[in-house]
Design a protein around this motif. Structure first.
Motif, PDB file in Angstrom:
ATOM      1  N   GLU A  63       4.734  -2.127  -6.956  1.00  0.00           N
ATOM      2  CA  GLU A  63       4.416  -3.557  -6.963  1.00  0.00           C
ATOM      3  C   GLU A  63       5.139  -4.194  -8.159  1.00  0.00           C
ATOM      4  OE1 GLU A  63       2.114  -5.225  -4.946  1.00  0.00           O
ATOM      5  OE2 GLU A  63       1.279  -3.518  -3.865  1.00  0.00           O
ATOM      6  N   ASP A  97      -4.822  -1.599  -7.107  1.00  0.00           N
ATOM      7  CA  ASP A  97      -4.576  -1.919  -5.688  1.00  0.00           C
ATOM      8  C   ASP A  97      -5.498  -1.089  -4.784  1.00  0.00           C
ATOM      9  OD1 ASP A  97      -2.610  -2.636  -3.301  1.00  0.00           O
ATOM     10  OD2 ASP A  97      -2.763  -0.455  -3.339  1.00  0.00           O
ATOM     11  N   MET A 127      -5.439   5.594  -0.649  1.00  0.00           N
ATOM     12  CA  MET A 127      -5.158   4.252  -0.141  1.00  0.00           C
ATOM     13  C   MET A 127      -4.027   3.577  -0.887  1.00  0.00           C
ATOM     14  SD  MET A 127      -9.071   3.055   0.243  1.00  0.00           S
ATOM     15  CE  MET A 127     -10.292   4.329   0.493  1.00  0.00           C
ATOM     16  N   ASN A 128      -3.325   4.318  -1.720  1.00  0.00           N
ATOM     17  CA  ASN A 128      -2.135   3.765  -2.352  1.00  0.00           C
ATOM     18  C   ASN A 128      -0.986   4.739  -2.136  1.00  0.00           C
ATOM     19  OD1 ASN A 128      -0.207   3.550  -4.872  1.00  0.00           O
ATOM     20  ND2 ASN A 128      -1.128   1.553  -4.554  1.00  0.00           N
ATOM     21  N   GLY A 129      -0.073   4.323  -1.271  1.00  0.00           N
ATOM     22  CA  GLY A 129       1.030   5.195  -0.883  1.00  0.00           C
ATOM     23  C   GLY A 129       1.927   5.533  -2.060  1.00  0.00           C
ATOM     24  N   THR A 130       2.116   4.566  -2.961  1.00  0.00           N
ATOM     25  CA  THR A 130       3.012   4.805  -4.093  1.00  0.00           C
ATOM     26  C   THR A 130       2.486   5.945  -4.965  1.00  0.00           C
ATOM     27  OG1 THR A 130       3.577   2.478  -4.027  1.00  0.00           O
ATOM     28  CG2 THR A 130       4.157   3.667  -6.028  1.00  0.00           C
ATOM     29  N   GLY A 156       0.601   3.258   5.116  1.00  0.00           N
ATOM     30  CA  GLY A 156      -0.248   2.315   4.394  1.00  0.00           C
ATOM     31  C   GLY A 156       0.482   1.063   3.963  1.00  0.00           C
ATOM     32  N   ALA A 157       1.770   0.999   4.217  1.00  0.00           N
ATOM     33  CA  ALA A 157       2.544  -0.161   3.763  1.00  0.00           C
ATOM     34  C   ALA A 157       3.819  -0.262   4.587  1.00  0.00           C
ATOM     35  CB  ALA A 157       2.878  -0.022   2.283  1.00  0.00           C
ATOM     36  N   LYS A 179      -5.426  -7.907  -0.193  1.00  0.00           N
ATOM     37  CA  LYS A 179      -6.609  -7.172  -0.682  1.00  0.00           C
ATOM     38  C   LYS A 179      -7.136  -7.723  -2.004  1.00  0.00           C
ATOM     39  CE  LYS A 179      -2.677  -4.766  -1.657  1.00  0.00           C
ATOM     40  NZ  LYS A 179      -1.529  -4.420  -0.833  1.00  0.00           N
ATOM     41  N   LYS A 182      -8.954  -2.059  -2.304  1.00  0.00           N
ATOM     42  CA  LYS A 182      -9.169  -1.633  -0.914  1.00  0.00           C
ATOM     43  C   LYS A 182     -10.520  -0.932  -0.781  1.00  0.00           C
ATOM     44  CE  LYS A 182      -4.165  -1.160  -0.436  1.00  0.00           C
ATOM     45  NZ  LYS A 182      -3.016  -0.271  -0.577  1.00  0.00           N
TER      46      LYS A 182
HETATM   47  N1  HSE Z   1       1.495  -0.852  -3.282  1.00  0.00           N
HETATM   48  C1  HSE Z   1       0.756  -0.508  -2.112  1.00  0.00           C
HETATM   49  C2  HSE Z   1       0.887   0.989  -1.860  1.00  0.00           C
HETATM   50  C3  HSE Z   1       1.266  -1.327  -0.933  1.00  0.00           C
HETATM   51  O1  HSE Z   1       1.697   1.656  -2.511  1.00  0.00           O
HETATM   52  O2  HSE Z   1       0.167   1.536  -1.037  1.00  0.00           O
HETATM   53  C4  HSE Z   1       0.265  -1.466   0.158  1.00  0.00           C
HETATM   54  O3  HSE Z   1      -0.917  -2.048  -0.252  1.00  0.00           O
END
Ligand code: HSE
Ligand code: NAP
Length: 432
Positions: A196, A207, A164-167, A306-307, A111, A211
């Motif tokens: 990351e 991140d 859109m960021n799972g973390t 998402g990951a 991305k 996206k």
């Molecule tokens: N660091 C990203 C997340 C991984 O947590 O969604 C997937 O792009």
């Protein structure tokens, strides 16, 4: 007379980490399925990574090894170059460009590469009659790029939004369910390997901003413009706000919103309140959700992982299969040369806001706050004051729709009232 069978589609994979090995495993495990569905064998001919001696949880012995990803991209026995190294400069960009120039199509999960160089890469690829696909770059296993470019191609898109960021979603929901502060859960996420290498890519919203910029380009027919995404991370979200927002019927999410307004293209990736009962409000843990609104389809909700190895490799393979079947679409849903220069909206659309103030226990204190809001043109919709544990008490206010500027004027004026302790918190409430 039956037609001659199609030649195998030959893959070269640069990057043998989480995603690359996931792709290798699918190609090996599902060889028959892939051939049956595309009408031709899908095979790996060559791979590349930094360290050839690393144990990689897959048998790579039948593939040629290239030290240099650019050389891999140029090999005569590679039809599709799969870029799953990461990074938006250096080998990822160099090898992708080299692949197009050598007559290859490219599939990437990167991305950052698309957000920074999407327009230039799309123009290069399309100018050379090549294709770049990137389903895995946005929301991992959720086929959101396909949904926007293909299934919803007959719609004028009104708004695209999502988690859109799972973390970040893991951190926010874990803070809520375990009652733990941000710093503790951030450390937990680090231990679990969710972050990351540069954690600011996650918690700083970068991140997810990458996206969103990619989705906005497809949705609105504009050149990718990551620089115009309003970015704010989750670092200032306190457990207090998560609880108080809950009391008012909301959840806090790192929410991406892209919409074309009369004032231009609005792209935001910021912490927002969403109704607790909504699909976005209900989203738990590391899961992603993308909500798309089209003029004919109405609102659709896509939810999934998402990951991770399987989901991300699944998305890469979806792209590979399209290429195996001979499907070659313009990168962002229409020819790159026709994409418009986006006019960024100078300010976000009006919205209701959540305000949290620590109000001193003094006669007339509430009246002073109400006056500040009134003078800024901000109207109160709902209000709640908690009991005084000491000389002050938390006050929550949900405003009627107002502008970000009016909220900024009011919050800047609160300290001068002499009745507000500390920094007031203001968070946008997104209507769903
Ligand atoms: N660091 C990203 C997340 C991984 O947590 O969604 C997937 O792009
Ligand atoms: P990763 O596990 O860190 O793997 C990266 C791989 O690239 C490693 O095998 C590494 O080699 C190789 N590599 C790095 N620099 C290289 C170079 N200069 N030359 C050759 N190989 C090089 O990363 P990942 O999680 O698989 O992510 C890959 C891409 O997918 C990134 O763009 C990421 O943003 C994207 N993505 C990942 C996920 C996910 O869930 N992981 C989800 C969506 C998108 P060594 O192994 O030898 O070090």
């Amino acid at each position: 007379m039956s037609a001659a069978p199609l030649a195998p589609l030959r893959l070269g994979i640069a990057g043998l980490g989480t995603v690359g090995i996931g792709v290798v495993k699918i190609v090996q495990r599902h060889a028959d399925l892939l051939a049956a569905r595309s009408g031709r064998p899908v095979v790996i001919t060559a791979v590349s990574a930094r360290d050839r001696t690393k144990n990689r949880d897959a048998d790579l012995s039948s593939y040629a090894w290239e030290v240099d990803p650019v050389a891999l991209a140029q090999r005569a026995d590679v039809d599709v170059f799969i870029e799953v190294m990461g990074g938006h400069e250096g080998p990822a960009k160099d090898a992708t460009e080299a692949a197009f120039k050598a007559g290859k199509d490219v599939v990437t999960a990167n991305k950052a590469l698309l957000a920074h160089h999407g327009q230039a890469l799309a123009e290069l690829a399309e100018g050379l009659g090549r294709t770049i696909r990137f389903e895995a770059a946005v929301a991992g296993g959720i086929p959101v790029i396909k949904a926007l470019t293909e299934g919803l191609a007959g719609n004028a898109i009104r708004r695209v939004m999502g988690v859109m960021n799972g973390t970040c979603n893991y951190i926010l929901t874990r803070m809520e369910t375990a009652g733990l502060p941000y710093d503790t859960v951030f450390e937990e996420a680090r231990q679990l390997g969710y972050l990351e290498a540069d954690p600011n890519l996650d918690v700083g919203g970068i991140d997810a901003g990458h996206k969103l910029a990619i989705l906005a380009a497809i949705a609105f027919g504009t050149k990718v413009s990551f620089d115009n995404v309003l970015l704010e991370g989750i670092g200032r979200i306190s457990i207090d706000d998560i609880r108080r927002a809950g009391d008012m019927g909301y959840k806090i999410k790192l929410l991406g919103v892209a919409q074309m307004t009369g004032r231009g293209l609005e792209q935001r990736m910021t912490p927002c309140l969403v109704p607790a009962a909504s699909p976005l409000g209900q989203l738990q843990g590391g899961t992603n959700m993308v909500v798309i609104e089209g003029d004919s389809v109405g609102q659709i909700v896509l939810r999934g992982a998402g990951a991770g190895e399987g989901p991300t490799a699944s998305a890469v393979m979806g792209d590979v299969m399209d290429l195996a079947r001979g499907l070659h679409l313009p990168t962002f849903g229409q020819p790159a040369a026709k994409l418009a220069d986006p006019v960024p909206a100078a300010v976000s659309a009006p919205a209701s806001y959540y305000l949290r103030l620590q109000l001193m226990d003094k006669p007339g204190a509430l009246a002073k706050v109400a006056t500040v809001l009134g003078e800024a043109g901000v109207s109160i919709s709902r209000m709640r004051q908690y009991g005084h544990a000491d000389a002050s008490a938390p006050v929550l206010i949900v405003t009627h729709k107002t502008t970000p500027d009016a909220i900024a004027v009011a919050t800047a004026a609160f300290p001068a009232t002499g009745v507000v302790e500390g920094e007031p918190v203001a968070l946008r409430i997104e209507e769903l």
